[in-house]
Design an enzyme around this catalytic site. Sequence first.
Site, short mmCIF file in Angstrom:
data_model
loop_
_atom_site.label_atom_id
_atom_site.label_comp_id
_atom_site.label_asym_id
_atom_site.label_seq_id
_atom_site.Cartn_x
_atom_site.Cartn_y
_atom_site.Cartn_z
N ARG A 131 31.18 -32.63 48.34
CA ARG A 131 29.59 -33.31 48.48
C ARG A 131 29.78 -33.91 49.51
O ARG A 131 30.63 -34.84 49.75
CB ARG A 131 29.12 -34.10 47.40
N ARG A 183 44.39 -35.67 31.58
CA ARG A 183 43.24 -36.69 31.80
C ARG A 183 43.16 -37.61 30.42
O ARG A 183 43.66 -37.07 29.48
CB ARG A 183 41.86 -36.10 31.89
N1 UDP Z 1 41.09 -29.71 38.91
C1 UDP Z 1 41.81 -30.45 39.51
N2 UDP Z 1 41.95 -31.91 39.45
C2 UDP Z 1 41.15 -32.39 39.01
C3 UDP Z 1 39.95 -31.77 38.17
C4 UDP Z 1 40.02 -30.61 38.11
O1 UDP Z 1 43.14 -29.99 40.11
O2 UDP Z 1 41.10 -33.77 39.10
C5 UDP Z 1 41.37 -28.31 38.81
C6 UDP Z 1 42.15 -27.79 37.82
O3 UDP Z 1 42.82 -26.62 38.05
C7 UDP Z 1 40.69 -27.45 36.75
C8 UDP Z 1 39.58 -26.87 37.69
O4 UDP Z 1 39.82 -27.72 38.70
O5 UDP Z 1 41.32 -26.64 35.78
C9 UDP Z 1 38.35 -27.12 37.25
O6 UDP Z 1 37.90 -28.51 36.72
P1 UDP Z 1 36.85 -28.34 35.61
O7 UDP Z 1 36.82 -30.16 35.50
O8 UDP Z 1 35.71 -27.64 35.65
O9 UDP Z 1 37.79 -28.26 34.09
P2 UDP Z 1 37.45 -28.58 32.80
O10 UDP Z 1 36.80 -29.75 32.45
O11 UDP Z 1 36.77 -26.89 32.35
O12 UDP Z 1 38.87 -28.36 32.00
#
Ligand code: UDP
Length: 385
Positions: A187, A289
């Site tokens: 964004r 995380r």
């Molecule tokens: N991703 C990343 N860094 C971050 C957050 C996400 O590289 O800080 C990548 C990672 O490969 C992840 C994808 O972006 O699987 C999609 O992120 P999303 O937050 O949608 O994943 P979810 O919450 O579904 O695990």
Amino acid sequence: MATVHHERFRLKKRIGIVGAGFSGAVIAHELAQRDYRIDIFESRSHVAGNCHSERDAETGVMVHVYGPHIFHTSNERVWEYVQRFDEFMPFVNRVKAITKGRVFSLPVNLLTINQFFGKTFNPREAEEFMASIGDQSITDPQTFEEQALRFVGRDLYEAFFKGYTTKQWGMHPSELPASILRRLPVRFNYDDNYYPSKYQGMPKNGYTYIVEKMLDHPAIKVHLNTSFERSMAADYDHLFYSGPIDTWFNHSQGRLGYRTLDFETERHVGDYQGNPVINYCDEDVPWTRISEHKHFSPWETHERSLIYKEYSRFCEETDIPYYPIRLAKEKTQLKQYVELASAERDTTFIGRLGTYRYLDMHITIAEALDVADRFLACEAGGEEM
Ligand code: UDP
């Protein structure tokens, strides 16, 4: 009463549903309104699948037992639908990311860009800058890495995506499809809402409460702790199956790969990290995380706190599947399973595991409503689904 129910439901067909997550529960709820008799089988001790939430006895915090689930959708029907089962409290997911000893805002937005590069760009300047650092020679990005290099450039890719993605998926981003990164926007303003959806919120009483309400109907019988065996299908006129598609076919085309998650739980006093979710993007930090669950219910107050450190790894046979891997090999296998599935009579494969796709809750619900509509339309027309 029992006789009345028996009489009323006797005339309609018997429906078997495997799995009491959102897919199964929505279909059960919809068909129960039309007087079908429904048995829903759930191998775990609770409903709601991986959305299951329950209060922690020690801290009183509502825990997203299988990791963070934040409800968001732009689909009016789905938004209106979920609110029939619980009040949705205001919630906006604002994620922070730690990389190389600094904290930033995600998804990549104007604050991230300005803080990362030490600039004071306005939206237009940021857009021009990002175009200048993106690799314009990549015209049709196929892999996650190409998508990242094209749209955010090497520095942001290495800071936020390379390490996190390697940990999350257990492979280099050059081996992963671009579609995974397309889930995240970039964004050129200060909007740090993680989701671009029109509606977002958290159920006041948790997701399990919603699913229990969906299933609370005299025509629905919920069988917890019950694995469904194929031989049981003979008892039903139609089956909706939300278990893993490859399990249904005894893995005849090989096992479909999934990532699973492990959570390390800690309890603390006060506020542990000041935010629901913080991503750890460096590869040398083993978790992906940390989620602090009381911040998922900001309308509640809790003195103590419960956090999850989240680790991703390959899903072995006895683990709970989370993310379908969907690389070329799995896609070929999936095609074979889909062919087998289309030849199965009176059986519909639904949901994340039944169709082997990376589905958010709102998509699962939208699709389940569509499946129920189609089933009822076929029934009305005397056709087979
Ligand atoms: N991703 C990343 N860094 C971050 C957050 C996400 O590289 O800080 C990548 C990672 O490969 C992840 C994808 O972006 O699987 C999609 O992120 P999303 O937050 O949608 O994943 P979810 O919450 O579904 O695990």
